[in-house]
Design a protein around this motif. Structure first.
Motif, PDB file in Angstrom:
ATOM      1  N   LEU A 130       0.886  -1.097   0.129  1.00  0.00           N
ATOM      2  CA  LEU A 130       0.534   0.342  -0.203  1.00  0.00           C
ATOM      3  C   LEU A 130       0.902   1.165   0.135  1.00  0.00           C
ATOM      4  O   LEU A 130       0.817   2.274  -0.867  1.00  0.00           O
ATOM      5  CB  LEU A 130      -1.066  -0.520   1.161  1.00  0.00           C
ATOM      6  N   ALA A 131       2.151   1.331   0.651  1.00  0.00           N
ATOM      7  CA  ALA A 131       3.063   2.389   0.921  1.00  0.00           C
ATOM      8  C   ALA A 131       3.549   2.623  -0.445  1.00  0.00           C
ATOM      9  O   ALA A 131       3.825   3.845  -0.649  1.00  0.00           O
ATOM     10  CB  ALA A 131       3.914   1.877   2.018  1.00  0.00           C
ATOM     11  N   VAL A 132       3.938   1.702  -0.797  1.00  0.00           N
ATOM     12  CA  VAL A 132       4.972   2.189  -2.236  1.00  0.00           C
ATOM     13  C   VAL A 132       3.807   2.238  -3.439  1.00  0.00           C
ATOM     14  O   VAL A 132       3.981   3.287  -4.283  1.00  0.00           O
ATOM     15  CB  VAL A 132       5.135   0.341  -3.130  1.00  0.00           C
ATOM     16  N   LEU A 133       2.408   2.015  -3.424  1.00  0.00           N
ATOM     17  CA  LEU A 133       1.725   2.286  -4.419  1.00  0.00           C
ATOM     18  C   LEU A 133       0.615   3.695  -3.984  1.00  0.00           C
ATOM     19  O   LEU A 133       0.853   4.640  -5.284  1.00  0.00           O
ATOM     20  CB  LEU A 133       0.224   1.561  -4.144  1.00  0.00           C
ATOM     21  N   VAL A 134       0.739   4.059  -2.657  1.00  0.00           N
ATOM     22  CA  VAL A 134      -0.093   5.725  -2.192  1.00  0.00           C
ATOM     23  C   VAL A 134       1.501   6.483  -2.900  1.00  0.00           C
ATOM     24  O   VAL A 134       1.145   7.601  -3.400  1.00  0.00           O
ATOM     25  CB  VAL A 134      -0.502   6.061  -1.003  1.00  0.00           C
ATOM     26  N   GLY A 135       2.663   6.147  -2.519  1.00  0.00           N
ATOM     27  CA  GLY A 135       4.076   6.982  -2.741  1.00  0.00           C
ATOM     28  C   GLY A 135       3.925   7.505  -4.365  1.00  0.00           C
ATOM     29  O   GLY A 135       4.843   8.191  -4.959  1.00  0.00           O
ATOM     30  N   MET A 136       3.959   5.885  -5.328  1.00  0.00           N
ATOM     31  CA  MET A 136       3.906   6.203  -6.422  1.00  0.00           C
ATOM     32  C   MET A 136       2.980   7.004  -6.889  1.00  0.00           C
ATOM     33  O   MET A 136       3.073   8.225  -7.915  1.00  0.00           O
ATOM     34  CB  MET A 136       3.680   4.506  -7.992  1.00  0.00           C
ATOM     35  N   LEU A 137       1.825   7.163  -6.805  1.00  0.00           N
ATOM     36  CA  LEU A 137       0.530   7.707  -7.215  1.00  0.00           C
ATOM     37  C   LEU A 137       1.320   9.344  -6.549  1.00  0.00           C
ATOM     38  O   LEU A 137       0.413  10.684  -7.558  1.00  0.00           O
ATOM     39  CB  LEU A 137      -0.694   7.587  -6.712  1.00  0.00           C
ATOM     40  N   THR A 138       1.438   9.251  -5.431  1.00  0.00           N
ATOM     41  CA  THR A 138       2.101  11.067  -4.961  1.00  0.00           C
ATOM     42  C   THR A 138       2.504  11.722  -5.996  1.00  0.00           C
ATOM     43  O   THR A 138       2.543  13.188  -6.199  1.00  0.00           O
ATOM     44  CB  THR A 138       2.198  10.833  -3.659  1.00  0.00           C
ATOM     45  N   ALA A 139       3.350  10.786  -6.394  1.00  0.00           N
ATOM     46  CA  ALA A 139       4.842  11.395  -6.804  1.00  0.00           C
ATOM     47  C   ALA A 139       4.627  11.731  -8.037  1.00  0.00           C
ATOM     48  O   ALA A 139       4.468  13.053  -8.628  1.00  0.00           O
ATOM     49  CB  ALA A 139       5.770  10.638  -6.798  1.00  0.00           C
ATOM     50  N   MET A 140       3.662  10.667  -9.023  1.00  0.00           N
ATOM     51  CA  MET A 140       2.803  11.234 -10.380  1.00  0.00           C
ATOM     52  C   MET A 140       2.101  12.333 -10.889  1.00  0.00           C
ATOM     53  O   MET A 140       2.238  13.393 -11.505  1.00  0.00           O
ATOM     54  CB  MET A 140       2.503  10.051 -10.901  1.00  0.00           C
ATOM     55  N   LEU A 141       1.004  12.540  -9.267  1.00  0.00           N
ATOM     56  CA  LEU A 141       0.394  13.626  -9.433  1.00  0.00           C
ATOM     57  C   LEU A 141       0.826  14.646  -8.802  1.00  0.00           C
ATOM     58  O   LEU A 141       1.120  16.594  -9.540  1.00  0.00           O
ATOM     59  CB  LEU A 141      -0.735  13.223  -8.490  1.00  0.00           C
ATOM     60  N   ILE A 142       1.967  14.923  -7.969  1.00  0.00           N
ATOM     61  CA  ILE A 142       3.080  16.101  -8.252  1.00  0.00           C
ATOM     62  C   ILE A 142       3.200  16.713  -9.259  1.00  0.00           C
ATOM     63  O   ILE A 142       3.136  18.004 -10.008  1.00  0.00           O
ATOM     64  CB  ILE A 142       3.240  15.341  -6.732  1.00  0.00           C
ATOM     65  N   GLU A 143       4.331  15.771  -9.583  1.00  0.00           N
ATOM     66  CA  GLU A 143       4.781  15.708 -11.430  1.00  0.00           C
ATOM     67  C   GLU A 143       3.542  16.384 -12.562  1.00  0.00           C
ATOM     68  O   GLU A 143       4.046  17.534 -13.498  1.00  0.00           O
ATOM     69  CB  GLU A 143       5.507  14.394 -11.562  1.00  0.00           C
ATOM     70  N   GLU A 144       2.462  15.331 -12.435  1.00  0.00           N
ATOM     71  CA  GLU A 144       1.498  16.096 -13.770  1.00  0.00           C
ATOM     72  C   GLU A 144       0.882  17.322 -13.186  1.00  0.00           C
ATOM     73  O   GLU A 144       0.949  18.944 -13.998  1.00  0.00           O
ATOM     74  CB  GLU A 144       0.394  14.786 -13.314  1.00  0.00           C
ATOM     75  N   THR A 145       1.036  17.852 -11.707  1.00  0.00           N
ATOM     76  CA  THR A 145       0.386  19.154 -11.628  1.00  0.00           C
ATOM     77  C   THR A 145       1.771  19.930 -11.665  1.00  0.00           C
ATOM     78  O   THR A 145       0.734  21.153 -11.979  1.00  0.00           O
ATOM     79  CB  THR A 145       0.308  19.187 -10.240  1.00  0.00           C
ATOM     80  N   ALA A 146       2.911  19.878 -11.679  1.00  0.00           N
ATOM     81  CA  ALA A 146       3.776  20.524 -11.636  1.00  0.00           C
ATOM     82  C   ALA A 146       3.787  20.954 -13.255  1.00  0.00           C
ATOM     83  O   ALA A 146       4.037  22.087 -13.463  1.00  0.00           O
ATOM     84  CB  ALA A 146       5.079  20.213 -11.452  1.00  0.00           C
ATOM     85  N   GLU A 147       3.821  20.428 -13.790  1.00  0.00           N
ATOM     86  CA  GLU A 147       3.757  20.306 -15.568  1.00  0.00           C
ATOM     87  C   GLU A 147       3.129  20.874 -15.644  1.00  0.00           C
ATOM     88  O   GLU A 147       2.892  21.960 -16.934  1.00  0.00           O
ATOM     89  CB  GLU A 147       3.924  19.164 -16.266  1.00  0.00           C
ATOM     90  N   LYS A 148       1.666  20.539 -15.690  1.00  0.00           N
ATOM     91  CA  LYS A 148       0.476  21.597 -16.121  1.00  0.00           C
ATOM     92  C   LYS A 148       0.526  23.661 -15.538  1.00  0.00           C
ATOM     93  O   LYS A 148       0.422  24.265 -16.335  1.00  0.00           O
ATOM     94  CB  LYS A 148      -0.724  20.989 -15.248  1.00  0.00           C
ATOM     95  N   TRP A 149       1.413  23.209 -14.309  1.00  0.00           N
ATOM     96  CA  TRP A 149       1.372  24.247 -14.210  1.00  0.00           C
ATOM     97  C   TRP A 149       3.011  25.342 -14.830  1.00  0.00           C
ATOM     98  O   TRP A 149       2.544  26.862 -15.427  1.00  0.00           O
ATOM     99  CB  TRP A 149       2.030  24.574 -12.354  1.00  0.00           C
ATOM    100  N   ARG A 150       3.791  24.775 -15.019  1.00  0.00           N
ATOM    101  CA  ARG A 150       4.495  25.329 -15.648  1.00  0.00           C
ATOM    102  C   ARG A 150       4.430  25.632 -17.026  1.00  0.00           C
ATOM    103  O   ARG A 150       4.731  26.729 -17.890  1.00  0.00           O
ATOM    104  CB  ARG A 150       5.892  24.405 -15.802  1.00  0.00           C
TER     105      ARG A 150
END
Length: 248
Positions: free
Chosen positions: A224-244
């Motif tokens: 569960l920790a690995v899945l949630v951690g990966m999803l968190t990193a992907m979400l933050i990266e995607e949000t940062a890309e949209k903001w840029r």
């Protein structure tokens, strides 16, 4: 000679470009001792987890993924269901899908058997070092030899350390705290990968989830920790890309 025929000839030259192979070996040399030491820890851990010597040898030669092996060993020792063991190892190793996607444009011209072999011996540090040397996907003389100079010594160093650990495992005193040594080995490999806000946030979230879910059966808290951690990193990266992109 046309441009296409010139490009097609590059792989043939690269396959025998010895200076590039030696350059790759020289670049990866500083990490070989650490890789061998980590393999030693994992080899000992496999024996301490109850695997027989043939089983441990098979695991190190077939799996060749220290983080997945260390994640699977407590589950094997706890007699967890086979699907939990495979799912945990799969999730832990999902980063290799990204590595393969990054290498694919460089070597898509190779036969699938050769690409499969390169994928098997690929590792975190070796792929990063290759992409640092060759960020462009354009064909260049020496690419393949340079990659082999990184990959094959790295694989050999791991296997030598791991096999030594397998045969030494039964003679090492338990008070040496090998489980803690294994944790330190994972941390040493993980820290260089925590570059950037998405990766750091993913690690912090995964750490928090692993503590909160530590009581789940069959070590499912780790999965569960690995899945949630990966999803968190992907979400933050995607949000940062949209903001840029909006700012640009």
């Amino acid at each position: 000679m046309t441009e296409s025929s010139s490009t097609a000839s590059v792989p043939c030259v690269a396959a025998h470009h010895e200076p590039s192979w030696r350059e790759g070996l020289k670049t990866g040399m500083p990490s070989l001792f650490g890789i061998g030491a980590w393999g030693l820890v994992v080899g000992i851990a496999m024996i301490k987890s109850g695997l027989t010597i043939p089983q441990a040898l098979g695991m190190t030669l077939v799996v060749f993924a220290g983080s997945a092996q260390l994640a699977a060993l407590p589950l094997i020792a706890a007699d967890a269901p086979i699907w939990v063991i495979f799912a945990t190892a799969l999730v832990v190793n999902l980063r290799f899908v990204i590595f393969s996607a990054l290498l694919a444009p460089h070597f898509s011209h190779l036969p699938w058997r050769q690409r499969l072999m390169l994928g098997y011996v690929a590792g975190d540090m070796t792929v990063a070092l290759f992409l640092q040397k060759y960020p462009s996907e354009a064909p260049q003389v020496g690419k393949l030899s340079y990659l082999k100079g990184l990959l094959y010594p790295n694989w050999a160093s791991w296997q030598i350390g791991s096999i030594a650990g397998i045969f030494l495992g039964s003679t090492v005193p338990p008070e040496w705290g090998l489980s803690f040594a294994g944790t330190l080995a994972i941390i040493c490999v993980m820290i260089p990968l925590m570059i950037g806000r998405p990766a750091l946030c993913g690690v912090l979230v995964a750490g928090a989830i692993s503590v909160l879910a530590a009581g789940l059966p069959y070590k499912l808290g780790l999965l569960l920790a690995v899945l949630v951690g990966m999803l968190t990193a992907m979400l933050i990266e995607e949000t940062a890309e949209k903001w840029r992109s909006k700012r640009g």
